[in-house]
Write an enzyme that holds these catalytic residues in place. Structure first.
Site, PDB file in Angstrom:
ATOM      1  N   LYS A 181      18.501  35.111  60.708  1.00  0.00           N
ATOM      2  CA  LYS A 181      17.382  35.885  61.715  1.00  0.00           C
ATOM      3  C   LYS A 181      17.972  37.079  61.924  1.00  0.00           C
ATOM      4  CE  LYS A 181      15.980  31.852  64.545  1.00  0.00           C
ATOM      5  NZ  LYS A 181      14.285  31.778  64.084  1.00  0.00           N
ATOM      6  N   ARG A 203      12.408  21.083  61.811  1.00  0.00           N
ATOM      7  CA  ARG A 203      11.545  20.182  61.382  1.00  0.00           C
ATOM      8  C   ARG A 203      12.359  19.154  60.633  1.00  0.00           C
ATOM      9  NH1 ARG A 203       7.776  24.632  58.378  1.00  0.00           N
ATOM     10  NH2 ARG A 203       8.614  25.543  60.426  1.00  0.00           N
ATOM     11  N   GLU A 219      14.595  24.685  60.195  1.00  0.00           N
ATOM     12  CA  GLU A 219      15.577  23.538  60.333  1.00  0.00           C
ATOM     13  C   GLU A 219      15.047  22.524  61.274  1.00  0.00           C
ATOM     14  OE1 GLU A 219      15.795  26.264  62.282  1.00  0.00           O
ATOM     15  OE2 GLU A 219      16.269  25.188  64.051  1.00  0.00           O
ATOM     16  N   ASP A 264      17.100  26.620  71.603  1.00  0.00           N
ATOM     17  CA  ASP A 264      16.503  26.000  70.508  1.00  0.00           C
ATOM     18  C   ASP A 264      16.582  24.318  70.663  1.00  0.00           C
ATOM     19  OD1 ASP A 264      14.706  26.169  68.555  1.00  0.00           O
ATOM     20  OD2 ASP A 264      16.189  26.357  66.851  1.00  0.00           O
TER      21      ASP A 264
HETATM   22  N1  BES Z   1      13.749  27.982  66.601  1.00  0.00           N
HETATM   23  C1  BES Z   1      12.893  28.669  65.724  1.00  0.00           C
HETATM   24  C2  BES Z   1      11.541  28.783  66.282  1.00  0.00           C
HETATM   25  C3  BES Z   1      11.319  29.503  67.681  1.00  0.00           C
HETATM   26  C4  BES Z   1      11.161  30.956  67.609  1.00  0.00           C
HETATM   27  C5  BES Z   1      11.726  29.370  68.657  1.00  0.00           C
HETATM   28  C6  BES Z   1      11.115  31.672  68.714  1.00  0.00           C
HETATM   29  C7  BES Z   1      11.436  29.984  69.944  1.00  0.00           C
HETATM   30  C8  BES Z   1      11.480  31.263  69.690  1.00  0.00           C
HETATM   31  C9  BES Z   1      12.606  27.968  64.498  1.00  0.00           C
HETATM   32  O1  BES Z   1      13.736  27.041  63.817  1.00  0.00           O
HETATM   33  C10 BES Z   1      12.265  28.952  63.365  1.00  0.00           C
HETATM   34  O2  BES Z   1      13.205  29.674  63.011  1.00  0.00           O
HETATM   35  N2  BES Z   1      11.108  28.696  62.657  1.00  0.00           N
HETATM   36  C11 BES Z   1      10.886  29.820  61.773  1.00  0.00           C
HETATM   37  C12 BES Z   1      10.113  28.870  60.851  1.00  0.00           C
HETATM   38  C13 BES Z   1       9.553  29.882  59.296  1.00  0.00           C
HETATM   39  C14 BES Z   1      10.959  30.018  58.660  1.00  0.00           C
HETATM   40  C15 BES Z   1       9.168  29.018  58.497  1.00  0.00           C
HETATM   41  C16 BES Z   1       9.952  30.605  62.189  1.00  0.00           C
HETATM   42  O3  BES Z   1       9.183  30.347  63.140  1.00  0.00           O
HETATM   43  O4  BES Z   1       9.853  32.074  62.165  1.00  0.00           O
HETATM   44 ZN    ZN Z   2      15.149  26.474  65.246  1.00  0.00          ZN
HETATM   45 ZN    ZN Z   3      15.169  28.343  62.843  1.00  0.00          ZN
END
Ligand code: BES
Ligand code: ZN
Ligand code: ZN
Length: 483
Positions: free
Chosen positions: A264, A338, A336, A275
């Site tokens: 990220k 899911r 991750e 998370d």
């Molecule tokens: N933990 C994140 C989702 C998240 C984002 C929670 C912001 C709280 C605030 C999750 O694991 C994630 O990174 N999802 C990605 C999925 C993508 C790579 C398809 C996302 O939402 O960007």
């Molecule tokens: Zn996450």
């Molecule tokens: Zn993630």
């Protein structure tokens, strides 16, 4: 804060501040109050105080009555009153009184009884609002509101409502503490410790370590844990307050989500300690359910691990074999949640559950779709979806349903495995849910995405800045209605 019930009039209650709830416009100014109070309130009405929702005004009480001060709290328009407005008034009043150094407060409840809203809603708001996270601050402000006396006739209904409000708010604060704690201290092992604190003759805790998870075949869960030195833990809590098949709650418990190799951006990454808010909500529910000894069978599952890059981390393009037998092509290691929930669903299905609810900070797309105001909900069981919607209204942890159209299946097709873990940029909220649906199959199941609601950047009437503990009250509400 200590809560008591006393059947005396407000003017006879020796306290630092008497809380008076008032509607906008003051149409019903303190009907049953003594003249001295009524005329004083009338003087400030429409000048210093108008009765707008969550407006507060602290004033000296007349010498002829026992309370030292009066706290006027606005409820907004009378025709728009609801239990939520009272909950907010409770949070606003309690935090304001604390900030003013008030120690002993009392609440006049005549108006609430007229509206058929339990004073327990006010208490719930007050207890949630007074929460603060103190772990790392040595010289925290010592001010505290010590007691709240409800001026009402005691009844079984009221004491029962208060008992429930106290148990549930304690559980929410327990969940908030877990989420606010940074990832260096809130590790999977530490979550095990918290889960273990709930152990009783009705509640057992089972923990699978990396080796045990591997032996079972949880390749999807372990694919996430691979890059991390910190030991993953697959935690299963079984609360047996009744016989029969369990109702399973799964909470995503990524104690830190860096994204893994699909790293990220660094800005805001510190937030990714939240998370594991899904897991915290599940622990919160189990705490409330077991404290109140509810006659239900609930299993909580927390797949807990960090998601970090490293020499042994999963790489984009890797294929994992999940517990269900399905192979997953991991296109993006940041998707991750899911992966860990999929193995938890497969594990849950072996128990032949009545239903599964999973709760997870699953997608950034959830934030984009609904902001911070609603939980996104998707599932395959109309009755369960509708019951959750109702619970969302009861608790004001509102849910908004999104579709699971079969066309989304296409988005997740992999060239080399049974499924891939992302569906592209568009529809990120629903394709994440569809991925889980592929594992739930026809077991009654609902997915709750709390990415937008598990954390708040600003203080709200009964939710201070930081972890909200969302999901605990919502899921508790649906469970207490289970037969
Ligand atoms: N933990 C994140 C989702 C998240 C984002 C929670 C912001 C709280 C605030 C999750 O694991 C994630 O990174 N999802 C990605 C999925 C993508 C790579 C398809 C996302 O939402 O960007
Ligand atoms: Zn996450
Ligand atoms: Zn993630």
């Amino acid at each position: 804060m200590n809560i008591t019930i006393k059947n005396i009039r407000g003017e006879d209650c020796a306290c630092d501040a008497l809380i008076c709830l008032l509607f906008e416009g003051g149409s019903e100014v303190l009907k049953k109050m003594p003249q001295a109070i009524v005329s004083l309130v009338k003087q400030v009405f429409s000048k210093e105080f108008s009765g707008k929702q969550n407006e507060v005004f602290l004033m000296r009480a007349p010498d002829s009555v026992k309370p030292g001060r009066l706290l006027l709290v606005g409820l907004g328009k009378k025709d728009q009153i609801s239990a939520e407005k009272i909950r907010q008034a409770g949070g606003r009043a309690a935090t304001y009184l604390r900030s003013m150094g008030v120690k002993k407060a009392a609440l006049s409840t005549d108006l609430l009884y007229g509206l058929k809203i339990s004073p327990a809603a006010f208490v719930e708001g007050a207890l949630l609002g007074l929460y603060n996270y103190k772990r790392y601050k040595k010289d925290e402000d010592k001010k505290s509101l010590e007691s709240l006396t409800l001026l009402a006739k005691s009844s079984a209904e009221l004491t029962e409502g208060l008992k429930r409000a106290e148990a549930v708010t304690k559980a929410v604060c327990f969940a908030r503490d877990l989420v606010n704690t940074p990832a260096n201290d809130m590790t999977p092992t530490e979550i095990v410790r918290s889960a273990s604190s709930l152990r009783s003759n009705k509640l057992s805790v089972r923990v699978l370590d990396r080796a045990a998870a591997k032996k079972l075949g949880m390749g999807s869960f372990l694919a996430v844990a691979k890059g991390s030195k910190e030991e993953p833990r697959f935690i299963v809590l079984d609360y047996k307050g009744a016989a029969g098949a369990p109702f399973v709650l799964i909470g995503k418990s990524i104690t830190f989500d860096s994204g893994g190799i699909s790293l990220k951006p660094s800005e805001g990454m510190e937030k990714m300690k939240y998370d594991m808010a899904g897991g915290a909500a599940v622990l919160g529910v189990l705490k409330a359910v077991s404290d109140l000894r509810l006659p239900v069978h609930i299993v909580g599952i927390l797949p807990a691990t960090e998601n970090l890059p490293g020499g042994s981390a999963t790489k984009p393009g890797d294929v994992a074999k999940s517990l269900s037998g399905k192979t997953i092509e991991i296109i993006n290691t940041d998707a991750e949640g899911r992966l860990v929930v999929a193995d938890a669903i497969a594990y849950a299905k072996r128990m032949k559950p009545k239903a599964i609810i999973d709760i997870a900070t699953l997608t950034g797309a959830c934030l984009i779709a609904l902001g911070n105001e609603a939980i996104a909900m998707m599932g395959n069981d109309r009755k369960l979806l509708d019951a959750l919607k109702k619970s969302g209204e009861n608790t004001y942890e509102r849910v908004w349903e999104m579709p699971l159209f079969e066309e989304y299946k296409e988005y997740l097709k992999s060239d080399i495995a049974d499924i891939k873990n992302i569906g592209g940029r568009n529809g990120g909220l629903v394709t994440a849910a569809y991925f889980l649906y592929e594992f739930a199959g026809d077991t009654p199941w609902v997915h709750l995405d709390i990415a937008g609601t598990a954390w708040t950047e600003k203080d709200k009437p009964y939710t201070p800045k930081g972890a909200t503990g969302i999901g605990t009250r919502l899921i508790f509400d649906i469970i207490k209605g289970l037969k």
